[in-house]
Design an enzyme around this catalytic site. Structure first.
Site, PDB file in Angstrom:
ATOM      1  N   ARG A   1      12.025   6.028  -5.518  1.00  0.00           N
ATOM      2  CA  ARG A   1      10.959   4.996  -5.721  1.00  0.00           C
ATOM      3  C   ARG A   1      10.031   5.205  -6.878  1.00  0.00           C
ATOM      4  O   ARG A   1       9.712   4.190  -7.319  1.00  0.00           O
ATOM      5  CB  ARG A   1      10.291   4.952  -4.236  1.00  0.00           C
ATOM      6  CG  ARG A   1       9.230   3.638  -4.200  1.00  0.00           C
ATOM      7  CD  ARG A   1       8.589   3.472  -2.788  1.00  0.00           C
ATOM      8  NE  ARG A   1       7.395   2.732  -2.866  1.00  0.00           N
ATOM      9  CZ  ARG A   1       6.184   3.056  -2.687  1.00  0.00           C
ATOM     10  NH1 ARG A   1       5.875   4.356  -2.649  1.00  0.00           N
ATOM     11  NH2 ARG A   1       5.060   2.235  -2.840  1.00  0.00           N
TER      12      ARG A   1
ATOM     13  N   HIS B   1       9.568   2.595  -9.565  1.00  0.00           N
ATOM     14  CA  HIS B   1       8.441   1.963  -9.970  1.00  0.00           C
ATOM     15  C   HIS B   1       7.917   2.301 -11.089  1.00  0.00           C
ATOM     16  O   HIS B   1       7.040   1.400 -12.078  1.00  0.00           O
ATOM     17  CB  HIS B   1       7.511   1.979  -8.872  1.00  0.00           C
ATOM     18  CG  HIS B   1       7.827   1.326  -7.504  1.00  0.00           C
ATOM     19  ND1 HIS B   1       6.748   0.870  -6.659  1.00  0.00           N
ATOM     20  CD2 HIS B   1       9.015   0.895  -7.019  1.00  0.00           C
ATOM     21  CE1 HIS B   1       7.444   0.414  -5.648  1.00  0.00           C
ATOM     22  NE2 HIS B   1       8.637   0.376  -5.732  1.00  0.00           N
TER      23      HIS B   1
ATOM     24  N   HIS C   1      18.278   0.999  -1.099  1.00  0.00           N
ATOM     25  CA  HIS C   1      17.491   0.918   0.385  1.00  0.00           C
ATOM     26  C   HIS C   1      18.594   1.702   1.287  1.00  0.00           C
ATOM     27  O   HIS C   1      18.045   1.732   2.751  1.00  0.00           O
ATOM     28  CB  HIS C   1      17.369  -0.555   0.919  1.00  0.00           C
ATOM     29  CG  HIS C   1      16.240  -1.311   0.059  1.00  0.00           C
ATOM     30  ND1 HIS C   1      15.841  -2.603   0.360  1.00  0.00           N
ATOM     31  CD2 HIS C   1      15.247  -0.677  -0.812  1.00  0.00           C
ATOM     32  CE1 HIS C   1      14.836  -2.837  -0.500  1.00  0.00           C
ATOM     33  NE2 HIS C   1      14.527  -1.476  -1.247  1.00  0.00           N
TER      34      HIS C   1
ATOM     35  N   TRP D   1      16.353   1.493   6.840  1.00  0.00           N
ATOM     36  CA  TRP D   1      17.265   0.549   6.540  1.00  0.00           C
ATOM     37  C   TRP D   1      18.845   0.975   7.256  1.00  0.00           C
ATOM     38  O   TRP D   1      19.316   0.022   7.879  1.00  0.00           O
ATOM     39  CB  TRP D   1      17.550   0.216   5.311  1.00  0.00           C
ATOM     40  CG  TRP D   1      16.334  -0.533   4.474  1.00  0.00           C
ATOM     41  CD1 TRP D   1      16.197  -1.866   4.413  1.00  0.00           C
ATOM     42  CD2 TRP D   1      15.542  -0.024   3.665  1.00  0.00           C
ATOM     43  NE1 TRP D   1      15.155  -2.176   3.657  1.00  0.00           N
ATOM     44  CE2 TRP D   1      14.456  -1.097   3.364  1.00  0.00           C
ATOM     45  CE3 TRP D   1      14.774   1.368   3.808  1.00  0.00           C
ATOM     46  CZ2 TRP D   1      13.398  -0.938   2.625  1.00  0.00           C
ATOM     47  CZ3 TRP D   1      13.627   1.391   3.112  1.00  0.00           C
ATOM     48  CH2 TRP D   1      13.049   0.421   2.357  1.00  0.00           C
TER      49      TRP D   1
END
Length: 390
Positions: free
Chosen positions: A142, A146, A269, A285
């Protein structure tokens, strides 16, 4: 080595781009604050069986760490003098400072040096203890995502080149909540290998996290430089999970991706989970949130999903166990015909997903980096820890 002897090095390399980083003096206060925040956050957010969606080693006897520190101090002083005398060249000089240190130390990192950094990152992935599902992998993916996904192809701003999440304006953006944990985890690696830029470190961490989680090889190369607070991008450039298909296209088309690549990147995910105290959403998920696979697409395509009745934001839960979740943006991949055909393709064939994800994720990590900065014409494929034992 005297300051006088280093000043020509500074002046001779002021246009250098490769391996350069921002002055540590400029960013030091922000970095220290972020590291402290990260250490506190890693305790605050630790909880059994939960992970977010999205050990400092001593230098060896042959290490140049001591030389680096001494040269770094001299370079900082030299840069300060030169910037004061030539303020219009401040940015160029400061960015070339670390390259000058490398040159003066007779050290130019090669692929093998980056493999060592990869190994250091891979070694710490499973040191998470009670943090999430026992791995830092998902939160490092992540961070890499990002740090790169702020790119705007029209203005040529954002992307992984300047590592601007080191500064509070970007570190405090809502979409980056919890990422102080990931940045803090990587600080010991940065201290051990001070020559690597934060942009290269963070993106390489994403590569290591994917590959060590049984994912595909991610082609990667070095060359990002660390910028300044003025390079921070505005809030709102990252996906808002509460939105739908039009929003996804607006965000990803701005970066230069197409519908197929949007779906492929969503497959990340497969790793991690959401946290109420960060995004507001809750849950994993998949049933195996530390393993990279096409399971996200299998579950999205084949399970029955219903809107969860709770006090939080709109999200879906699986009808059978009610332990899994999907975000509104995930569900939009099913309701849009152009997206859905790729969801089906990836659910049906993991090898197709791996190939497409690898290409899209590798490109994502290079957004915003001028081609002249790369240290290699072609990206590298770094070996996993298990591959190196064979």
């Amino acid at each position: 080595m005297s300051l006088r002897s280093l000043l020509p090095v500074l002046r001779g390399n002021c246009s250098s781009r490769t391996f350069s980083t921002a002055s540590r003096n400029v960013a030091r206060s922000s970095q220290v604050a972020n590291v402290s925040s990260a250490r506190a956050s890693s305790k605050t957010f630790a909880r059994p069986s939960s992970r977010f969606y999205s050990t400092e080693g001593n230098a060896s006897k042959g290490s140049n760490t001591g030389l680096w520190l001494g040269l770094g101090a001299l370079i900082a002083a030299g840069a300060g003098y030169y910037v004061y005398s030539n303020p219009q060249t401040a940015e160029t000089v400061l960015r070339s400072g670390e390259q000058s240190v490398k040159s003066a130390a007779g050290f130019t990192p090669k692929k093998d040096d980056y493999q060592k950094v990869y190994n250091a990152i891979a070694d710490l992935l499973d040191e998470a203890g009670d943090y999430d599902d026992g791995s830092y992998g998902p939160v490092l993916v992540r961070l890499a995502w990002h740090a790169s996904g702020t790119y705007d192809k029209e203005t040529k701003t954002g992307g992984s080149n300047y590592a601007t999440m080191r500064f509070n304006p970007e570190a405090l953006h809502g979409a980056n909540a919890g990422l102080a944990v990931a940045r803090g985890v990587l600080e010991p690696v940065k201290k051990k290998y001070p020559w690597i830029s934060y942009g290269d470190l963070w993106t390489l961490a994403g590569v290591a996290a994917i590959q060590e989680a049984s994912g595909p090889k991610i082609p990667w190369r070095a060359g990002r430089i660390d910028g300044f607070e003025k390079d921070v991008t505005p809030d709102g450039r990252l996906p808002d999970a509460a939105q739908g298909g039009d929003h996804l296209r607006n965000i990803f088309y701005r970066m230069g991706f197409n519908d197929q690549e949007i779906v492929a990147l969503a497959g990340a995910h497969a790793l991690g989970r959401c946290h109420v105290d960060r995004s507001g959403f809750e849950g994993p998920w998949t049933f195996s949130p530390t393993t990279f696979s096409n399971e996200f697409f299998n579950l999205l395509m084949n399970e029955k999903w219903q809107w969860r009745k709770w006090g939080g934001p709109k999200q879906l839960e699986d009808n059978k166990t009610k332990t899994l979740m999907m975000l509104p943006t995930d569900y939009a991949l099913l309701t849009d015909k152009s997206f859905k055909k790729w969801v089906k393709a990836y659910a049906d064939d993991e090898s197709v997903f791996f190939k497409d994800f690898s290409a899209a994720f590798s490109r994502l990590l290079e957004l915003g980096v001028p081609s002249t900065q790369w240290v290699a014409q072609e990206p590298w494929e770094l070996k996993t820890l298990s591959e190196q034992k064979k």
